[in-house]
Scaffold this motif. Structure first.
Motif: not given
Length: 76
Positions: A25, A27-28, A30-31, A36-38, A41, A47
């Motif tokens: 996903n 979040q993964q 981004a990590r 950050t996921a933001w 985006t 995705r």
């Protein structure tokens, strides 16, 4: 220094290979990039956009390695 978009694609590619596309996903990803996921985006809306960008990148990178076998086409 790599552009942020390239860093995201590299991380996504590694995670997709390790975990699979469906199991990975935003979040993964981004990590994995230490962002950050933001922030992702702001470059890729979803995705799905990452997958399409990765596909285009890999296709362009590997186009030079593809060749057409003339005997592949059948003659009538």
């Amino acid at each position: 220094m790599k552009a942020r978009g390239d860093i995201i694609l590299d991380a996504a590619y590694k995670l997709f290979r390790q975990r699979g596309v469906r199991a990975t996903n935003m979040q993964q990803i981004a990590r994995s990039c230490d962002i950050t996921a933001w922030q992702i985006t702001s470059i890729y809306r979803s995705r799905k956009e990452i997958i399409l960008a990765l596909f285009k990148y890999l296709l362009q990178r590997n186009t030079g390695h593809l060749s057409v076998n003339p005997s592949f086409h059948r003659q009538r």
